[in-house]
Enzyme design. Structure first.
Site, PDB file in Angstrom:
ATOM      1  N   GLY A  17      -7.288   6.273 -14.323  1.00 21.74           N
ATOM      2  CA  GLY A  17      -6.719   6.541 -15.542  1.00 21.74           C
ATOM      3  C   GLY A  17      -5.232   6.111 -15.840  1.00 21.74           C
ATOM      4  O   GLY A  17      -4.518   6.982 -16.533  1.00 21.74           O
ATOM      5  N   ASN A  19      -4.026   3.783 -17.275  1.00 17.34           N
ATOM      6  CA  ASN A  19      -3.903   3.382 -18.869  1.00 17.34           C
ATOM      7  C   ASN A  19      -3.890   4.911 -19.590  1.00 17.34           C
ATOM      8  O   ASN A  19      -2.810   4.743 -20.526  1.00 17.34           O
ATOM      9  CB  ASN A  19      -4.909   2.526 -19.296  1.00 17.34           C
ATOM     10  N   HIS A 108     -10.418  -4.342 -22.174  1.00 18.46           N
ATOM     11  CA  HIS A 108     -11.370  -4.751 -21.322  1.00 18.46           C
ATOM     12  C   HIS A 108     -10.392  -5.835 -20.463  1.00 18.46           C
ATOM     13  O   HIS A 108      -9.469  -6.638 -21.193  1.00 18.46           O
ATOM     14  CB  HIS A 108     -12.168  -5.900 -21.800  1.00 18.46           C
ATOM     15  N   GLU A 178      -2.078  -4.687 -19.275  1.00 18.14           N
ATOM     16  CA  GLU A 178      -2.533  -3.513 -20.072  1.00 18.14           C
ATOM     17  C   GLU A 178      -1.581  -2.291 -20.181  1.00 18.14           C
ATOM     18  O   GLU A 178      -1.336  -1.829 -21.350  1.00 18.14           O
ATOM     19  CB  GLU A 178      -3.520  -2.795 -19.042  1.00 18.14           C
TER      20      GLU A 178
HETATM   21  C1  GRF Z   1      -8.553  -1.260 -16.692  1.00 16.23           C
HETATM   22  O1  GRF Z   1      -8.466  -2.348 -15.829  1.00 16.23           O
HETATM   23  C2  GRF Z   1      -9.362  -1.497 -17.750  1.00 16.23           C
HETATM   24  O2  GRF Z   1      -9.467  -2.724 -18.101  1.00 16.23           O
HETATM   25  C3  GRF Z   1     -10.827  -1.293 -17.275  1.00 16.23           C
HETATM   26  O3  GRF Z   1     -10.881  -0.368 -16.366  1.00 16.23           O
HETATM   27  C4  GRF Z   1      -9.388  -0.309 -15.495  1.00 16.23           C
HETATM   28  C5  GRF Z   1      -9.190   0.976 -15.733  1.00 16.23           C
HETATM   29  O4  GRF Z   1      -7.862   1.230 -15.096  1.00 16.23           O
HETATM   30  N1  GRF Z   1     -11.619  -1.029 -18.442  1.00 16.23           N
HETATM   31  P1  GRF Z   1      -7.160   2.626 -15.155  1.00 16.23           P
HETATM   32  O5  GRF Z   1      -8.191   3.692 -14.610  1.00 16.23           O
HETATM   33  O6  GRF Z   1      -6.702   2.877 -16.514  1.00 16.23           O
HETATM   34  O7  GRF Z   1      -6.187   2.672 -13.976  1.00 16.23           O
END
Ligand code: GRF
Length: 195
Positions: A17, A19, A108, A178
């Site tokens: 998590g 992001n 993604h 991201e």
């Molecule tokens: C990210 O690279 C996102 O693009 C993908 O899964 C990953 C999640 O990373 N769908 P995090 O859990 O937010 O660190």
């Protein structure tokens, strides 16, 4: 003039998590924007971290997600206006997709349509980019629809793939993109909500 939006946003995450946390931190100075973190994993690391930031968390299993409307009802009770899929690995059921047209943003870690579709997540994506010999990779922020990784694209950002890259080193570069662009895209969508 539009009234100041006070949206409630759902973040769906399955694992680390980073992001999701980045979003929570980015919007912390704007307390009128509130969040709930949803996860399909009771022990997802993101949940403890969100709770430590006083953000409500909600977990659910497959039956609750795919049979009946428990999760949709929960979203509605909170007057959720936007859903962000940030590292969420389950397909969103049609009833939720239908209730939130162009209001579900998926993140993604490749330049769709390259390296998307079922089973293409996390390191599988970066390994496929390297195996294909791509010279660039990047991220795609797109609206979710009934098909994996097929909805309209809101934003893409590119980065180079270097000759010495491993899936890990590429993942790190992608994660930086991201963390930089996801909050900006969400902020843009929040501004659109009032229109
Ligand atoms: C990210 O690279 C996102 O693009 C993908 O899964 C990953 C999640 O990373 N769908 P995090 O859990 O937010 O660190």
């Amino acid at each position: 003039m539009h009234a100041m939006p006070m949206p409630h946003i759902a973040i769906f995450a399955s694992g680390t998590g980073s992001n999701a946390l980045r979003l929570l931190e980015y919007f912390r100075p704007q307390p009128s924007i509130t969040f709930t973190v949803y996860s399909n994993k009771q022990d997802a690391p993101v949940l403890a971290k969100a709770a430590a930031m006083d953000v409500p968390v909600y977990t659910f299993g497959r039956p609750a997600f795919y049979q009946g409307d428990e999760v949709l009802e929960h979203l509605r009770q909170r007057d959720t206006q936007l859903i962000v899929l940030a590292g969420f690995l389950w397909m969103v059921p049609p009833a939720i997709i239908a209730a939130y047209p162009r209001r579900i943003l998926n993140l993604h870690p490749s330049l769709l349509p390259r390296h998307g579709g079922k089973g293409m997540y996390g390191h599988h994506v970066h390994a496929a980019v390297l195996a294909a010999g791509d010279q660039h990779s990047g991220i795609t922020l797109h609206f979710a629809n009934e098909q994996y990784d097929k909805g309209d694209i809101l934003l893409q950002a590119h980065c180079p793939v270097l000759p010495q890259d491993t899936p890990d080193s590429l993942a790190q570069r992608i994660r930086q993109l991201e963390h930089r662009f996801l909050p900006v895209a969400v902020e843009h969508l929040i501004q659109q909500l009032g229109n």
